[in-house]
Write an enzyme that holds these catalytic residues in place. Structure first.
Site, mmCIF file in Angstrom:
data_model
loop_
_atom_site.group_PDB
_atom_site.id
_atom_site.type_symbol
_atom_site.label_atom_id
_atom_site.label_comp_id
_atom_site.label_asym_id
_atom_site.label_seq_id
_atom_site.Cartn_x
_atom_site.Cartn_y
_atom_site.Cartn_z
ATOM 1 N N ASP A 115 0.833 -1.208 0.000
ATOM 2 C CA ASP A 115 0.000 0.000 0.000
ATOM 3 C C ASP A 115 0.867 1.257 0.000
ATOM 4 O OD1 ASP A 115 -2.386 1.416 0.014
ATOM 5 O OD2 ASP A 115 -2.541 1.413 2.190
ATOM 6 N N ASN A 141 -10.337 -2.685 -6.742
ATOM 7 C CA ASN A 141 -9.502 -1.803 -7.566
ATOM 8 C C ASN A 141 -10.067 -1.583 -8.962
ATOM 9 O OD1 ASN A 141 -6.304 -2.955 -6.205
ATOM 10 N ND2 ASN A 141 -7.652 -1.290 -5.552
#
Length: 249
Positions: free
Chosen positions: A22, A70
């Site tokens: 991340d 996503n």
């Protein structure tokens, strides 16, 4: 090859390490670049993490590369990510093959563009004989999707008379997950300081040790992976038992 640091006990390595990579977008924004610049710059972090895990003797390394959620990102970013994925797999496959690393993937990979599916299938076929470490890419993956598809598989088996309802045990469900045949992760590393598991390996992380670092993923390097392993080895894994019970031989 680098040697295993003296601070790490080779006999107490986690068999499976999972990583939530991340912070790529924030890393790029801090430098005035587009989000894809952060994704491109993260390749070095991936390469060093894979190499460090293989050097130590970790058997499985799972990287959360692209979640089901996503797909909701801006279309131009998703397409750029898919192109980067194709390029990276093609570029890194010879190194994986040389180092005995087997590539696998979990997730709804049929949702990926055809070019990505082809590169992924070819890389997995080429590296199938790798016995040093298994590198698992979680692509178009989410923990809830994994549990739902496992439940559907069990429901079909019950409906077809192949399994009784009472046979739907924890072991049976685990055997239908995308990670069937793999040990559950013993260590989860998350970068960027966020303290959540983001719909990743929800069943498999039940007793996983969490290691969260404020580093953004593009800045993550071999030494940071080793620090995470050292932190893991300092912990006591009780699995619901007491410390006293663990000391009884």
């Amino acid at each position: 090859m680098s040697s295993v640091p003296a601070a790490i006990d080779p006999s107490r390595l986690p068999a499976h390490v999972a990583v939530i990579m991340d912070g790529n977008g924030r890393w790029a924004k801090q430098r005035g670049g587009l989000r894809i610049f952060g994704h491109q710059s993260a390749i070095t972090a991936v390469r060093e993490t894979v190499e460090a895990a293989a050097e130590l003797g970790v058997a499985y390394l799972t990287l959360y590369a692209f979640s089901t959620e996503n797909w909701g990102r801006p279309k131009h970013e998703v397409m750029a990510l898919m192109q980067l994925l194709v390029h990276t797999i093609r570029q890194e496959t010879p190194t994986l093959l040389k180092n005995g690393v087997r590539l696998q993937a979990i997730g709804e990979t049929t949702q990926l563009p055809e070019a990505c599916q082809r590169e992924l299938a070819e890389a997995m076929e080429l590296t199938a004989g790798g016995s040093r470490m298994t590198l698992v890419l979680a692509l178009s993956y989410s923990g809830r999707w994994d549990l739902a598809q496992a439940a559907r598989q069990l429901a079909r088996e019950v409906a077809e008379g192949k399994r009784r309802p009472d046979d739907v045990t924890e072991e049976a469900l685990a055997g239908c997950l995308a990670t069937a045949g793999m040990p559950d992760p013993e260590l989860l590393i998350r970068t960027s300081g966020e303290q959540r598991i983001s719909n990743f390996l929800l069943w498999q992380l039940a007793y996983t040790e969490l290691y969260i670092t404020d580093l953004l993923w593009p800045d993550f390097r071999r030494e940071h992976f080793l620090e995470a392993i050292q932190a893991y080895q300092r912990r006591e894994r009780r699995f619901g038992k007491t410390s006293e019970q663990l000391t009884v031989s």
